[in-house]
Write an enzyme that holds these catalytic residues in place. Sequence first.
Site, PDB file in Angstrom:
ATOM      1  N   GLU A   1     -35.373 -59.716 -30.819  1.00  0.00           N
ATOM      2  CA  GLU A   1     -36.667 -60.325 -30.511  1.00  0.00           C
ATOM      3  C   GLU A   1     -36.689 -61.832 -30.675  1.00  0.00           C
ATOM      4  OE1 GLU A   1     -37.055 -59.106 -34.966  1.00  0.00           O
ATOM      5  OE2 GLU A   1     -36.063 -58.341 -33.175  1.00  0.00           O
TER       6      GLU A   1
ATOM      7  N   HIS B   1     -41.215 -53.041 -27.515  1.00  0.00           N
ATOM      8  CA  HIS B   1     -40.899 -53.234 -28.929  1.00  0.00           C
ATOM      9  C   HIS B   1     -40.559 -54.694 -29.218  1.00  0.00           C
ATOM     10  CE1 HIS B   1     -39.234 -51.931 -32.880  1.00  0.00           C
ATOM     11  NE2 HIS B   1     -38.444 -52.974 -32.697  1.00  0.00           N
ATOM     12  N   GLU B   2     -39.648 -55.262 -28.411  1.00  0.00           N
ATOM     13  CA  GLU B   2     -39.233 -56.642 -28.684  1.00  0.00           C
ATOM     14  C   GLU B   2     -40.366 -57.629 -28.402  1.00  0.00           C
ATOM     15  OE1 GLU B   2     -36.655 -56.721 -30.347  1.00  0.00           O
ATOM     16  OE2 GLU B   2     -35.931 -54.725 -29.823  1.00  0.00           O
TER      17      GLU B   2
END
Length: 867
Positions: A265, A298-299
């Site tokens: 990320e 998610h990231e």
Amino acid sequence: MQEHTTIYFKDYTPSPYTVDTCSLEFIIEESSTRVENIMTIRRQDPTAKVLHLNGEMLDLELLWVNDILYSEDMYTKEEDGLILPLDCDDARIRIINRIYPDQNTALEGLYRSGGIWCTQNEPEGFRRITYFIDRPDVMTRFTTKIIASIERCPILLSNGNLRGTATLDNGKHLVLWEDPIPKPCYLFALVAGDLGSITDTFSTMSGKKVDLAIYCDRGNEEKCHHAMRSLKKSMEWDENEYGREYDLEVYNIVAVDSFNMGAMENKGLNIFNSHYVLADEETATDGDFMGIESVIAHEYFHNWTGNRITCRNWFELTLKEGLTVFRDQCFSADMNSELTQRLDDVRALRERQFVEDSGPTAHPIKPDHYIEINNFYTATVYEKGAEVIRMMHTVLGREKFRHAMDYYFENFDGKAVGTEEFLESMQSQSPVDLTQFKRWYSQERTPTLKISSEYRSGSAELVLRIVQMIPKNTKNQDQLPYAMPLRVALLASDGSAYPLQSDDVTLMHEDVIWLENETNEIVFTGIPIPPYLSLNRGFSAPVNIECSELDFPFLMAYERDGFVRFEAAHQFGIETLEAMMNGGEVNERYIESYGAVLQDEACDTMFKSQILELPSITTLMQRQTIIDVVSIVKAQEELKQVLAKRYRDVILEMIDSLYDPTNTDIDGLSMGKRSLKNRLLGMVMSLGDKSVSALCEKHYYEALSMSERLSALDLLENYAPERASKGLEHFYTLYKHQTLVMNKYFSLCASSRRIGTLERVKALQSDPAYDNKVPNLVRSLIGSFARNPLAFYDISGEGFTFVADKVIEIDALNPQIASGLAGAFKNYPKLSMEQKTLMGCELERIKNHPNLSNNVYEIITKILEAS
């Protein structure tokens, strides 16, 4: 020999110095990269007089402190960094060092993947780039200048916003990136190379335009569109659900083949394993498409839960990962099917985390010590961490949970914090005291709730008794009872739920009770007849349930909670298979209940596919005192054959109605039809019927969807080997130049239940498409073999020897991947004496290998100590 030092949470102290700003200049050349690092250092502890900068595998060329060029006698250079005397409140440090990305097979820091230079710095890779205070509680503003060949590296990317470009005289060019938001160095990223891309824009809720781009190897651009759609949906969802707006001018994603993790990320520049970006209908399965959408989300969600608010030390890893997994699970549920997503989440938890929790490598979601932090990027920290967040969501309810998250963002933005600050935010809205709930962070293993009931007809009451059975930890120490929400229902004969009324328990919501005691006795009133029990609805707590009173056939037929209906089928299947493994007959009630679900026309196709899945080998292995894979597989195949014979005509008719080889859509209905069709085809293939094998072969060649093609090929491999060889040759010829698809090919071959799988895997290591320096390929071939119970646990022990050889070999190249393979030995304590002796020899051989990495040493010693 490498020294293996244990690091303890109790020893954590804030950094005595911090880095306020860091200006980096990278000059990328073919054989090496020159890094110039100018830092402004600020003292935080007035008593500090010595600065320690982390650094590994760096060639130090020059060092200045406050514009004074230091000679070697003015500092101490150690294997893991530099020690500088520094008795001042502020300092300017300038360092020039050289690194060698082509030699970096560990894929930490700056390395070269094909023709692309890229970084991976979480958790401690930045120290392989330059000397720095490499810890997550040091928040720094970075500017990055990159200089490289225009021809080799037309694309030069880093964090933040683009602030300038220039063409130089020597065939090189320069770019300048500035990230205005302080971040720990593990979020730093750089990418350089000749890349293709697709672009788009997103308008935030305040009207700001964000430029979006996804970069990949040239020729793969058309496979990036699903990822781009997923990104834009993620950005919109985070605004709607959490009020979180993106904070930079650009958002870039880069896909690379060689990457240890799924994705990273890094602020404004996410670097992804190409598996989680590239997809089209011909080369990606339905699961691939769903996985890409989830990981992209998610990231992106990490921008706020991980980047803007980060963890103060690596013991707090679940602070960002468990929370962000919960967020991406909720996103996927909203984008697709809430029930399907929940069942997938629970299945993954049980198949991975419950196994981990019951074995020698068990640890809390907030571990108190480690030797190698990379070993704690686990299902426990991620998936169990997400379940702990979900329990808080259940306690608070959606509206109060949102208020608690607002409190978290408003009070801790721009800070490195711990789980205590998150729990403080949750407590601000919680109707109950969360003090005891904190045990979920510090205790390990999976608790069991032993539940029984008594019906009192005279008073129309149902007494529910719930006992928490808490296993000892890996040190054989007793652990304490948990606090948890448990969703329950008392059902009438038509499946409707009686209203829950009780003076004995806190009712959080209409069907949620709050448990704190080791032994709980709850009296529900106003129950006119003995009810059917429905327990842990929606999998409200990550526990095992023991209750002999559950009526599985009733719940399979009438329960309206999808999880409990699935769970009834799953547990009934386990009960049936275990009876067969002990010499019993097939349970006729199970066969009838299975048939009722099979022929239920009102049942959603995807849900039907899931509820008709038999319990896995992994699930049944967990329940055995001494692992016996052969007995499990024998019972599974026998049960498949019984069901297939009983419902053969119904199944074949359903396969025909579901089959549409021209449909490659990835909407829920299309994916559900393919999933159910593949499940049913697998059932009748167990009969060994030549006409069914021919049908399966026909499906393989007609399929336009990779989900159908791969599923058919897998069934041919395991049930019709005489047809499989031709199909495998066809598949290989078709896709041998596409690495992502070859991952599927290697995995299929290594997962085969046929005799000779080990020999095939050994031979495939010499295949031109295989490279043991590429993590995805290693996971697909060697990792899949290590997860193949029949082959790995073969009585000869040859599977143990082979995987041990690979752990040692790959550890010299990439310790992270090697430690992942070492986890295959985690069932060592549950083997028969004969197999235990064979595996024990291999474990000792690995442990005693010279220069074994911390990564592998920690895993292997835990496994040996547990026995």
